[in-house]
Design a protein around this motif. Structure first.
Motif, PDB file in Angstrom:
ATOM      1  N   HIS A  86       0.889  -1.181   0.128  1.00  0.00           N
ATOM      2  CA  HIS A  86       0.166   0.076  -0.141  1.00  0.00           C
ATOM      3  C   HIS A  86       0.935   1.143   0.066  1.00  0.00           C
ATOM      4  O   HIS A  86       1.910   1.169   0.086  1.00  0.00           O
ATOM      5  N   ASP A 119       0.014  -4.038   6.290  1.00  0.00           N
ATOM      6  CA  ASP A 119      -1.035  -3.277   7.195  1.00  0.00           C
ATOM      7  C   ASP A 119      -2.456  -3.865   6.779  1.00  0.00           C
ATOM      8  O   ASP A 119      -2.766  -3.900   5.839  1.00  0.00           O
ATOM      9  N   HIS A 134      -7.206  -1.819   4.905  1.00  0.00           N
ATOM     10  CA  HIS A 134      -6.490  -0.897   5.559  1.00  0.00           C
ATOM     11  C   HIS A 134      -6.576   0.710   5.198  1.00  0.00           C
ATOM     12  O   HIS A 134      -7.246   1.324   5.602  1.00  0.00           O
ATOM     13  N   HIS A 189       5.961   2.196   3.671  1.00  0.00           N
ATOM     14  CA  HIS A 189       5.800   0.968   2.727  1.00  0.00           C
ATOM     15  C   HIS A 189       6.287   1.338   1.394  1.00  0.00           C
ATOM     16  O   HIS A 189       6.813   0.601   0.354  1.00  0.00           O
ATOM     17  N   HIS A 214       1.282   3.817   2.157  1.00  0.00           N
ATOM     18  CA  HIS A 214       1.633   4.746   3.320  1.00  0.00           C
ATOM     19  C   HIS A 214       3.367   4.924   2.844  1.00  0.00           C
ATOM     20  O   HIS A 214       4.007   3.794   2.645  1.00  0.00           O
TER      21      HIS A 214
HETATM   22 ZN   LIG Z   1      -0.097   1.687   6.378  1.00  0.00          ZN
END
Ligand SMILES: [Zn+2]
Length: 403
Positions: free
Chosen positions: A40, A147, A126, A45, A42
């Motif tokens: 994902h 996540d 998430h 990551h 964020h």
């Molecule tokens: Zn995350």
């Protein structure tokens, strides 16, 4: 960042950065990498992905919303670095190069590499576009959860279970020691506070841009609170998500929430809203480290009215944490004492303790690796799983394991 090696293929699973000075980049990969898969957007990551294109040229894979929201966060990182007079570690040429090599993969569509190893992405629940990754070498299966949240929220139905009996599972451990209160109770409490705040001042809700802004907007609308102002990166992030209705659980509710809010378009509107009263404001940054949320809190503090309602965890060293613990925030080195009521609400996008244990029990992996949490939390999570009969460990940075 994790490295999976099948013998003929070397894969990276995620490539993130942290915000801690001096410790920003992950350990460099061992050997030459063939491809990367992103769970994902964020930054912890995705933030290292552009760096992969300094020298190398590898294909990397993610869902369509993840590609667009990663681009949004990368460009914001450049902006923040310039504002702080630091030299940005992400640059436009690196982003362009990364985008040239991006391959968009929807959920549940198998992709096969040259050696027969394949992978699939499954909804992680998430943030929009977030995925769990299942890598299948033909002989062994690895499930990387990224996540995830298995609980239903306004925006997501909860993660898809993915696969059973994987040979190995790499699972996040963020909330392994804590349960979340029921979401409906939190939403009710937030709505009560918002209604109370706007009788005399503004209700400021500092929010993460991707997912959380929409989640809170939809929760407020469901409680009859409309005419909400949205400001900061949450505007662009929400507009991106609106382009991918198939990645949220209730596109109609999302569209209604977006139609009923107002995006703040310029600084003079921002000033008038901040100094006024009766306004509900959702603004980035979620931990008050910059963005319009900081302008609003200062304006409300100067006016001496309103409430700050924080729908998320406030990390150590952030303005948000400092506000909650000491009532002080800082902006460009200048400290401000905030004399407004502050409340924190648990709108977490991560599975809580109960969901994490349930997830492992249902998936029945042969080996479990507990990652992405405080060191003590990962170790305790692994030892509790071991007591329940699983082969679980909490690997240290740089460890290699043969499955
Ligand atoms: Zn995350």
């Amino acid at each position: 960042m994790f490295q999976a090696d099948t013998g003929s293929l070397k894969l990276l699973l995620d490539a993130g950065t942290t915000t801690f000075a001096g410790d920003r980049f992950p350990m460099p990969p061992k050997g030459k990498i063939d491809a990367a898969i992103l769970s994902h957007a964020h930054m912890d990551h995705s933030g290292f992905v552009p760096q992969l294109f300094h020298k190398g040229r590898i294909p990397w894979y993610c869902t369509p919303p993840t590609l667009r929201t990663s681009n949004l966060l990368w460009r914001d990182a450049i902006k923040v670095a310039i504002l702080r007079r630091e030299s940005p570690y992400i640059t436009e040429p690196l982003i362009r190069e990364a985008n040239k090599h991006a391959v968009q993969i929807p959920y549940a569509e198998e992709y096969e590499f040259f050696d027969g190893t394949s992978f699939e992405l499954f909804d992680a629940g998430h943030i929009p576009g977030s995925a769990q990754v299942i890598v299948n070498s033909g002989k062994q299966k690895l499930l990387y959860t990224g996540d995830f949240n298995s609980a239903k929220t306004r925006l997501h139905n909860g993660c898809v279970p993915g696969t059973r009996s994987a040979d190995a599972m790499i699972i996040e451990s963020t909330y392994a020691m804590r349960n979340h209160p029921p979401r409906k109770d939190i939403e009710t409490e937030l709505a009560v506070c918002v209604k109370e705040a706007i009788t005399t001042g503004n209700a400021l809700i500092p929010c993460f841009a991707i997912g959380r802004t929409l989640e809170v907007l939809m929760a407020l609308r469901a409680k009859g609170i409309t005419r909400v102002f949205v400001d900061g990166m949450g505007v662009a992030a929400s507009q991106i998500v609106a382009d991918y209705p198939e990645y949220v659980s209730d596109p109609d509710a999302m569209a209604s929430a977006l139609a009923s809010c107002k995006f703040v378009e310029n600084n003079s509107a921002r000033k008038a809203i901040g100094a006024g009263k009766g306004n509900v404001i959702i603004a980035t940054a979620g931990m008050l480290d910059g963005g319009p949320a900081l302008s609003y809190i200062k304006a409300m503090n100067a006016a001496g009215r309103g409430m700050v309602l924080m729908p998320g965890y406030q990390g150590a060293g952030t303005n948000g944490r400092s506000l909650v613990e000491t009532g002080i925030i800082s902006d460009h080195g200048i400290k401000f004492k905030i004399n407004l009521p502050v409340k924190v609400f648990d709108f977490s996008a991560h599975a809580g303790r109960k969901e994490l244990f349930d997830f492992v029990r249902k998936a029945e992996p042969k080996k479990v690796f507990c990652v992405h949490g405080d060191e003590a939390t990962c170790i305790t999570f692994a030892s509790e799983l071991t007591e329940q009969g699983f082969d679980a460990t909490a690997p240290k940075l740089g460890d290699s394991v043969v499955i």
